[in-house]
Scaffold this motif. Structure first.
Motif, PDB file in Angstrom:
ATOM      1  N   MET A   1       0.849  -1.177   0.000  1.00  6.17           N
ATOM      2  CA  MET A   1       0.000   0.000   0.000  1.00  6.17           C
ATOM      3  C   MET A   1       0.893   1.239   0.000  1.00  6.17           C
ATOM      4  SD  MET A   1      -2.872   0.962   2.754  1.00  6.17           S
ATOM      5  CE  MET A   1      -3.366   2.624   2.960  1.00  6.17           C
ATOM      6  N   ILE A   2       0.604   2.144  -0.881  1.00  9.99           N
ATOM      7  CA  ILE A   2       1.383   3.377  -0.960  1.00  9.99           C
ATOM      8  C   ILE A   2       0.686   4.448  -0.123  1.00  9.99           C
ATOM      9  CG2 ILE A   2       2.268   5.170  -2.478  1.00  9.99           C
ATOM     10  CD1 ILE A   2       2.487   3.105  -4.696  1.00  9.99           C
ATOM     11  N   ARG A   3       1.457   5.048   0.773  1.00  5.73           N
ATOM     12  CA  ARG A   3       0.974   6.159   1.584  1.00  5.73           C
ATOM     13  C   ARG A   3       1.567   7.442   1.006  1.00  5.73           C
ATOM     14  NH1 ARG A   3       2.248   2.023   4.366  1.00  5.73           N
ATOM     15  NH2 ARG A   3       4.346   2.645   4.872  1.00  5.73           N
ATOM     16  N   TYR A   4       0.835   8.529   1.119  1.00  6.17           N
ATOM     17  CA  TYR A   4       1.247   9.763   0.477  1.00  6.17           C
ATOM     18  C   TYR A   4       1.574  10.831   1.508  1.00  6.17           C
ATOM     19  CZ  TYR A   4      -0.828   7.285  -3.387  1.00  6.17           C
ATOM     20  OH  TYR A   4      -1.106   6.327  -4.304  1.00  6.17           O
ATOM     21  N   GLU A   5       2.766  11.419   1.368  1.00  2.10           N
ATOM     22  CA  GLU A   5       3.175  12.575   2.168  1.00  2.10           C
ATOM     23  C   GLU A   5       3.287  13.732   1.196  1.00  2.10           C
ATOM     24  OE1 GLU A   5       6.813  11.722   4.208  1.00  2.10           O
ATOM     25  OE2 GLU A   5       6.023   9.890   5.102  1.00  2.10           O
ATOM     26  N   ILE A   6       2.338  14.648   1.255  1.00  7.39           N
ATOM     27  CA  ILE A   6       2.278  15.743   0.298  1.00  7.39           C
ATOM     28  C   ILE A   6       2.541  17.052   1.034  1.00  7.39           C
ATOM     29  CG2 ILE A   6       0.850  16.912  -1.419  1.00  7.39           C
ATOM     30  CD1 ILE A   6      -0.773  14.257  -1.603  1.00  7.39           C
ATOM     31  N   HIS A   7       3.559  17.768   0.576  1.00  9.43           N
ATOM     32  CA  HIS A   7       3.946  19.027   1.205  1.00  9.43           C
ATOM     33  C   HIS A   7       3.936  20.126   0.148  1.00  9.43           C
ATOM     34  CE1 HIS A   7       5.224  16.849   4.772  1.00  9.43           C
ATOM     35  NE2 HIS A   7       5.833  15.998   3.964  1.00  9.43           N
ATOM     36  N   GLY A   8       3.479  21.315   0.553  1.00 10.80           N
ATOM     37  CA  GLY A   8       3.452  22.440  -0.362  1.00 10.80           C
ATOM     38  C   GLY A   8       4.428  23.524   0.063  1.00 10.80           C
TER      39      GLY A   8
END
Length: 187
Positions: A1-8
């Motif tokens: 399972m791919i988990r997403y860490e999204i930063h702006g």
């Protein structure tokens, strides 16, 4: 399972942006027989000229998938990133499955998918090394390595660190500054 860490950076990551990125990147999961546990690191940056840059890094057990794209439209940049990552996965899949077949192992790490035609004129051929060089690594510090690199007019320079005796690499970044890659040997 791919988990997403999204930063702006200079942008707040809205639910719409997060959902779009997760939906598009989840398409990569179809390339795996067993979806690996992985974290997808996504960095989004906007500039004053309105352009956006998206960087995605997905470290897996035997390969790290990485792509970045600059575009006027953030969503278009995400689409282009997914295309780049799919090409990387297909190339890696072909290479890994070929190695298993050559060893007589019938197991495929990646599922069989219909072969995809050339994407934007890029052939998915084997990697061909057309030139090889050998040279002695001189012990030095990173600053001396940068000077040597600049003298040679190269974008990178490999050297032995005088203090640690590890093989390291200095390189010139797109912004004109320098980077250092320090290596260690896993035992």
């Amino acid at each position: 399972m791919i988990r997403y860490e999204i930063h702006g950076d200079n942008i707040s990551v809205t639910d719409a942006i997060r959902n779009y990125i997760e939906e598009k990147l989840s398409k990569l999961e179809r390339y795996f027989t067993n979806v690996p546990d992985a974290n997808a690191h996504v960095k989004i940056k906007t500039y004053q000229d309105g352009k956006s840059k998206v960087e995605v890094t997905i470290p897996l057990k035997n390969v790290t998938l990485r792509a970045e794209e600059r575009h006027d439209d953030l969503y278009a940049a995400v689409d282009l990133i997914v295309e780049k990552l799919e090409r990387q996965v297909r190339k890696h899949k072909t290479k890994v499955n070929r190695k298993f077949r050559e060893k007589g192992i019938e197991k495929e790490v990646f599922p069989s998918l219909p072969e995809v035609e050339e994407v934007h004129g890029e052939k998915e051929d084997e990697i061909e090394i057309i030139r090889s060089k050998q040279f002695d690594l001189k012990p030095m510090d990173a600053e001396e390595a940068v000077l040597q690199m600049n003298l040679l007019g190269h974008d990178f320079y490999i050297f032995n660190d005088a203090e640690t005796n590890d093989t390291n690499i200095v390189y010139k970044r797109k912004d004109g500054k320098y980077g250092l890659i320090e290596t260690t040997v896993n035992q």
